[in-house]
Design an enzyme around this catalytic site. Structure first.
Site, short mmCIF file in Angstrom:
data_model
loop_
_atom_site.label_atom_id
_atom_site.label_comp_id
_atom_site.label_asym_id
_atom_site.label_seq_id
_atom_site.Cartn_x
_atom_site.Cartn_y
_atom_site.Cartn_z
N CYS A 9 -5.04 -8.01 20.77
CA CYS A 9 -3.92 -7.14 20.44
C CYS A 9 -4.46 -5.77 20.05
CB CYS A 9 -3.13 -7.75 19.29
SG CYS A 9 -1.95 -6.61 18.54
N HIS B 34 0.86 -1.19 0.00
CA HIS B 34 0.00 0.00 0.00
C HIS B 34 0.89 1.24 0.00
CE1 HIS B 34 0.79 0.54 4.27
NE2 HIS B 34 0.17 -0.57 4.62
N LYS C 9 -1.63 -2.26 7.85
CA LYS C 9 -1.68 -3.54 7.17
C LYS C 9 -2.91 -4.34 7.57
CE LYS C 9 1.66 -5.35 10.51
NZ LYS C 9 3.03 -5.82 10.66
N CYS D 59 0.91 -12.37 20.10
CA CYS D 59 0.07 -12.01 18.94
C CYS D 59 0.75 -12.54 17.69
CB CYS D 59 -0.12 -10.50 18.82
SG CYS D 59 -0.98 -10.06 17.28
N HIS E 165 3.94 1.55 2.46
CA HIS E 165 5.20 0.91 2.09
C HIS E 165 5.92 1.77 1.05
CE1 HIS E 165 2.57 -2.73 2.93
NE2 HIS E 165 3.57 -2.94 3.77
N CYS F 108 1.48 -9.75 15.10
CA CYS F 108 2.70 -8.97 15.35
C CYS F 108 3.94 -9.86 15.39
CB CYS F 108 2.61 -8.24 16.69
SG CYS F 108 1.35 -6.96 16.77
N LYS G 140 -4.63 5.91 10.45
CA LYS G 140 -3.33 5.41 10.02
C LYS G 140 -3.51 4.36 8.91
CE LYS G 140 0.53 2.58 11.26
NZ LYS G 140 0.86 1.32 11.92
N HIS H 187 -3.96 -5.40 16.19
CA HIS H 187 -4.68 -6.28 15.27
C HIS H 187 -6.14 -6.52 15.64
CE1 HIS H 187 -0.55 -7.16 14.05
NE2 HIS H 187 -1.11 -7.35 12.89
ZN LIG Z 1 -0.87 -7.78 16.95
#
Ligand SMILES: [Zn+2]
Length: 522
Positions: free
Chosen positions: A155, A21, A308, A130, A24, A133, A305, A158
């Site tokens: 998390c 995206h 991902k 997680c 990156h 992560c 933000k 996530h």
């Molecule tokens: Zn996470």
């Protein structure tokens, strides 16, 4: 910095399971502009990017897709990540994959050296993990789940449940390095930048570091711990080492000595890995810490933000298909203060494209080249010293001033500031053409010397712009350089003396550098 010094710059390696995206692409472009600038300054430049391919999540995704993890990674590298670099015109010198043999073998070498030196021990670890992560979480990193995860801890990044894992692992004695790291931040304030990230890192380390679990036994998609093959190396420990293995650590000592230490461009959310764990690992191995870790800000889209794990991702081709790669690069470098968070909007992109690239820069170039073609039959005019006025001296002074100011800004990684300074020359040249009215001078042969002087000055000014803008808009700069009949390629021109015009005989036709775009209003 004198010409010829080493400049080794890296981006984080892409997590291969991500979907590319604009976040990156933003990091890549920033590093690419810095690399191209340093190359054009004559520095011994090396620009590294690559992919992070180990870990449980990749294993799970590959299995779900009925292929081996390596096949899965191969496919993503070929279909997603290499094409991303093409899309935004990245000039990386190397692309490392954490599944490369040159990486795996030397991660093992590094780890063995730390083990032999007594920095690694066996211990029990229990904690929340997680998978998204690939990281153990502290209680403070978790939040209460909502919806289908109501009643569970999830998390914070996530929004998915974490797993309670208990493992017998190998640990890296990171706590030994708390004071040495604090001393490093103190003695070398430029080591972590910008200041906001530096402050956050210092306050984190001041609370004291705990030892780091650096192996996993629950899955096997990773680099095996050399003295105990039932364990694989923790993915972050593996991934961080790419910066060293790609530079020749363990395989090419001469290359490593030439390139290392590196400047790491990272998102601020992973600055902690790069400014705490990574230098501690290097200290333990008796290696030099990085030259700098620079944590840039986040891209915000509609105030959120770019992430991902959220579906707000915008693919870079959505922008480049319409505006081109140069405009993509220019927009993100100009509109966002590097280091700060910045908002992306289609309206702002469109407005800057039209005002700054098409009208400000592109139109200036087209008009000047067209006038040289019309009034001098394409032959590059020479300034007549007796016809030089304060207006020309002012342009020449600005060329020198903005060249030095832009270079100074790049040394601070302030790419947005460099562009602001370069644009002073764009604006001044536009004002100069308006005031001098070459089309009026052309009406009276008595003004021939003035006409030659004005168009020569404008042409040289454009030459300076082509050299200075080449790291940011490489395609447009190359086209302009060809049209101006510049000697050699624009990339060969020394950027720190961008005002030293080396031109040929005749201008060449120039198509619009930034053509008009009909934006669909729907
Ligand atoms: Zn996470």
């Amino acid at each position: 910095m004198s010409a010829g010094s080493a400049f080794y710059i890296t981006t984080p390696i892409f997590y291969v399971n991500d979907v590319p995206h604009i976040g990156h692409a933003y990091t890549e472009v920033a590093a690419d502009v810095l690399a191209r600038w340093h190359r054009q300054a004559g520095d011994d430049t090396w620009f590294l990017t690559g992919t992070d391919e180990h870990g449980q999540k990749i294993l799970r995704t590959a299995t779900a897709n009925g292929v081996t993890p390596k096949e899965w990674a191969d496919k993503l590298v070929a279909e997603a990540w290499q094409p991303l670099l093409q899309t935004i015109d990245i000039s990386n010198d190397d692309f490392i994959r954490t599944t490369d043999e040159r990486h795996e073998v030397n991660v093992q070498l590094f780890l063995q050296r730390l083990y032999d030196a007594g920095y690694i021990y066996t211990g029990e670890y229990e904690g929340y993990y997680c998978v998204g992560c690939e990281e153990y979480k502290q209680q403070s990193d978790l939040v209460d789940g909502t919806g289908q995860y109501e009643g569970q801890l999830v998390c914070a990044i996530h929004s998915k449940p974490v797993e309670l894992l208990k493992e017998r692992n190998y640990f890296f004695r990171m706590s030994d390095f708390t004071q040495r790291l604090l001393d490093l931040y103190e003695e070398r304030p430029e080591f972590v930048q910008p200041e906001s990230v530096r402050n956050e890192i210092i306050s984190f380390v001041r609370r004291g570091l705990t030892d780091l679990s650096i192996s996993r036994q629950t899955f096997d998609w990773g680099i095996k711990v050399p003295w105990d093959e039932s364990h694989v190396v923790y993915v972050w420990f593996d991934a961080l080492l790419n910066y060293a293995t790609a530079a020749g650590y363990g395989s090419d000592d001469e290359k490593f000595a030439r390139l290392w230490p590196a400047t790491h461009i990272v998102g601020k959310d992973i600055a902690r890995f790069h400014a705490v764990i990574w230098p501690a690992m290097l200290m333990a191995a008796g290696l030099e810490v990085p030259k700098q870790v620079y944590g840039h800000g986040w891209l915000l889209v509609g105030g959120e933000k770019m992430s991902k794990s959220k579906l707000t991702g915008i693919a870079p081709e959505q922008i480049t298909d319409t505006f081109g790669s140069d405009a993509f690069r220019y927009y993100f470098m100009r509109a966002i203060s590097f280091g700060q968070d910045g908002s992306f909007s289609w309206e702002d992109l469109s407005a800057r494209y039209q005002a700054e690239l098409a009208n400000g820069f592109g139109n200036l170039a087209s008009r000047v080249v067209a006038m040289v073609t019309r009034y001098f039959d394409g032959v590059v005019p020479t300034a007549v010293e007796s016809a030089v006025t304060d207006a020309e001296l002012a342009i020449r002074a600005t060329e020198r001033r903005v060249t030095a100011a832009a270079d100074e800004a790049i040394e601070r990684l302030a790419v947005h500031e460099a562009l602001t300074r370069i644009w002073e020359l764009v604006d001044e040249l536009n004002g100069y053409i308006t005031t001098q009215e070459p089309w009026g001078l052309a009406k009276d042969p008595a003004n021939a010397d003035r006409l030659a002087t004005v168009l020569s000055t404008a042409l040289r000014g454009l030459g300076t712009l082509a050299v200075l803008l080449s790291p940011v808009v490489p395609e447009a700069a190359a086209k302009l350089w060809t049209a101006l009949a510049g000697v050699g390629t624009v990339q060969e021109q020394s950027i720190r003396s961008a005002y030293d015009w080396r031109g040929g005989e005749r201008v060449q036709p120039l198509e619009a550098l930034f053509p008009r775009i009909e934006v669909d209003a729907s």
